[in-house]
Design an enzyme around this catalytic site. Structure first.
Site, PDB file in Angstrom:
ATOM      1  CG  ASP A  12      -0.402  -0.014   2.505  1.00 50.62           C
ATOM      2  OD1 ASP A  12      -0.958   0.219   3.452  1.00 50.62           O
ATOM      3  OD2 ASP A  12       0.883  -0.533   2.502  1.00 50.62           O
ATOM      4  CG  HIS A 246       6.341  -0.905  10.585  1.00 51.14           C
ATOM      5  ND1 HIS A 246       6.611  -1.413  11.957  1.00 51.14           N
ATOM      6  CD2 HIS A 246       5.906   0.270  10.531  1.00 51.14           C
ATOM      7  CE1 HIS A 246       6.011  -0.626  12.741  1.00 51.14           C
ATOM      8  NE2 HIS A 246       5.833   0.519  11.917  1.00 51.14           N
TER       9      HIS A 246
HETATM   10  O1  RIB Z   1       1.635  -1.123  11.016  1.00 52.59           O
HETATM   11  C1  RIB Z   1       2.827  -0.878   9.730  1.00 52.59           C
HETATM   12  C2  RIB Z   1       1.962  -1.225   8.623  1.00 52.59           C
HETATM   13  O2  RIB Z   1       1.036  -0.273   8.367  1.00 52.59           O
HETATM   14  C3  RIB Z   1       3.062  -0.879   7.635  1.00 52.59           C
HETATM   15  O3  RIB Z   1       2.968  -1.716   6.429  1.00 52.59           O
HETATM   16  C4  RIB Z   1       2.807   0.366   7.040  1.00 52.59           C
HETATM   17  O4  RIB Z   1       3.120   0.760   5.697  1.00 52.59           O
HETATM   18  C5  RIB Z   1       1.376   0.357   7.028  1.00 52.59           C
HETATM   19  O5  RIB Z   1       0.840   0.029   6.093  1.00 52.59           O
HETATM   20 CA    CA Z   2       2.546  -0.820   4.072  1.00 56.49          CA
END
Ligand code: RIB
Ligand code: CA
Length: 318
Positions: A12, A246
């Site tokens: 995303d 992340h």
């Molecule tokens: O919680 C972190 C996730 O949520 C990551 O993938 C960040 O890009 C959002 O999509």
């Molecule tokens: Ca993400």
């Protein structure tokens, strides 16, 4: 050298997804990975914006052909859509409002692309997912055989012995579409799940951010520019200058699982709790497994210095 990983990426594209695309591009350039396609999904931003951002990032990394980018689900299966503009900017890339990409998304949905590519490369693809799991859930509904056609699924999502980041207990990717996530965790495919328990300790701070900003090369400047917004959004939470990238940890564990520390557990998603909907729940009892679900490798830690150094090296190598 270990065999190159063949990625199909669902994301995303927001800022940490963008860093992950740059990391994958560095692996492709080094001959250590193949990227057969990208699908985008609602989450940080709408999937068309995510697809255009994906094209912008791939082009910045020199990948201008051979990687179809398909627009996926615009909304979750059973709740209203939500975006994370406060964390990723109104454009998903830190309000940098970069020029339009030269390329365009392909026709056809991301879910259909998952099924098509899995059938064309049976048993070869690592399906990396770093956004809500709507496209993966839809692909499972499109083709019952999908789990047997995918080599491994690696997902950034969930929170177990760690607070949530979108509600008290739920992590954003799972919370954005709990029904899809539960479909994905119930499917019989090999899976690595990389929750906040593993990603939050990898937060990068001054030294890492300054080394990136000091590197005078186009991609490093691009990465530092879009990371600025994310760093400013994260700093109050971390109580010091920093950011949690992340998604890149999920990609790195897909390539080198030895970097992680895991527990092997069945995972479900709370679908009905008023306060806990979207929470990931594992069965940590030592009793014989009553659960018929295939256990998942849940990352509970990683070699943080190795992750940070490899990611920075990748960004500086482009
Ligand atoms: O919680 C972190 C996730 O949520 C990551 O993938 C960040 O890009 C959002 O999509
Ligand atoms: Ca993400």
């Amino acid at each position: 050298m270990t065999k190159a990983t063949t990625f199909l990426y669902d994301c995303d594209t927001g800022i940490d997804d963008a860093m992950t695309l740059l990391y994958l591009a560095s692996l492709v350039q080094a001959g250590e990975a193949e990227l057969v396609g990208v699908g985008t999904v609602h989450g940080n931003v709408d999937p068309l914006t995510g697809a255009l951002n994906t094209l912008r990032v791939l082009e910045a990394a020199g990948i201008t052909e051979g990687v179809p980018v398909a627009v996926g689900a615009t909304r979750p299966m059973a709740q209203d859509v939500h975006y994370a503009l406060d964390w990723h900017g109104t454009d998903g890339l830190g309000d940098t409002h970069l020029p339009a990409p030269a390329g365009r998304p392909v026709t056809g949905s991301a879910a259909a692309q998952i099924v098509r590519l899995a059938r064309s490369r049976p048993g070869e693809l690592t399906l990396l997912a770093t956004g809500p799991l709507t496209n993966l859930g839809a692909a499972l509904l499109l083709d019952d055989a999908l789990p047997s056609l995918i080599r491994e699924v690696v997902i950034m999502g969930g929170a177990f012995d760690h607070p949530g980041n979108i509600t008290t207990h739920a992590e954003a990717n799972i919370w954005h579409d709990p029904e899809a996530a539960d479909l994905v965790f119930a499917a019989d495919w090999p899976m690595i799940l990389v929750p906040l328990d593993a990603t939050h300790p990898t937060a990068v701070h001054d030294d890492w951010l300054d080394r990136l900003a000091a590197h005078d090369a186009p991609v490093a400047r691009f990465a530092a520019k879009i990371l600025k917004f994310y760093e400013e959004a994260y700093t109050p939470t971390l109580k010091r200058r920093g950011a949690v990238i992340h998604d890149a940890l999920a990609a790195m564990l897909a390539v080198d699982p030895e970097l992680g520390e895991y527990v092997h557990r069945c995972v479900r998603v709370e679908l009905r709790g008023e306060l806990t909907r979207g929470t990931t729940v594992w069965d940590a009892r030592s009793l014989p497994a009553e659960d018929t679900r295939r256990p998942v490798q849940v990352a509970v830690g990683s070699d943080v210095p190795a992750f940070q150094e490899r990611l920075l090296t990748a960004l500086l190598s482009l």
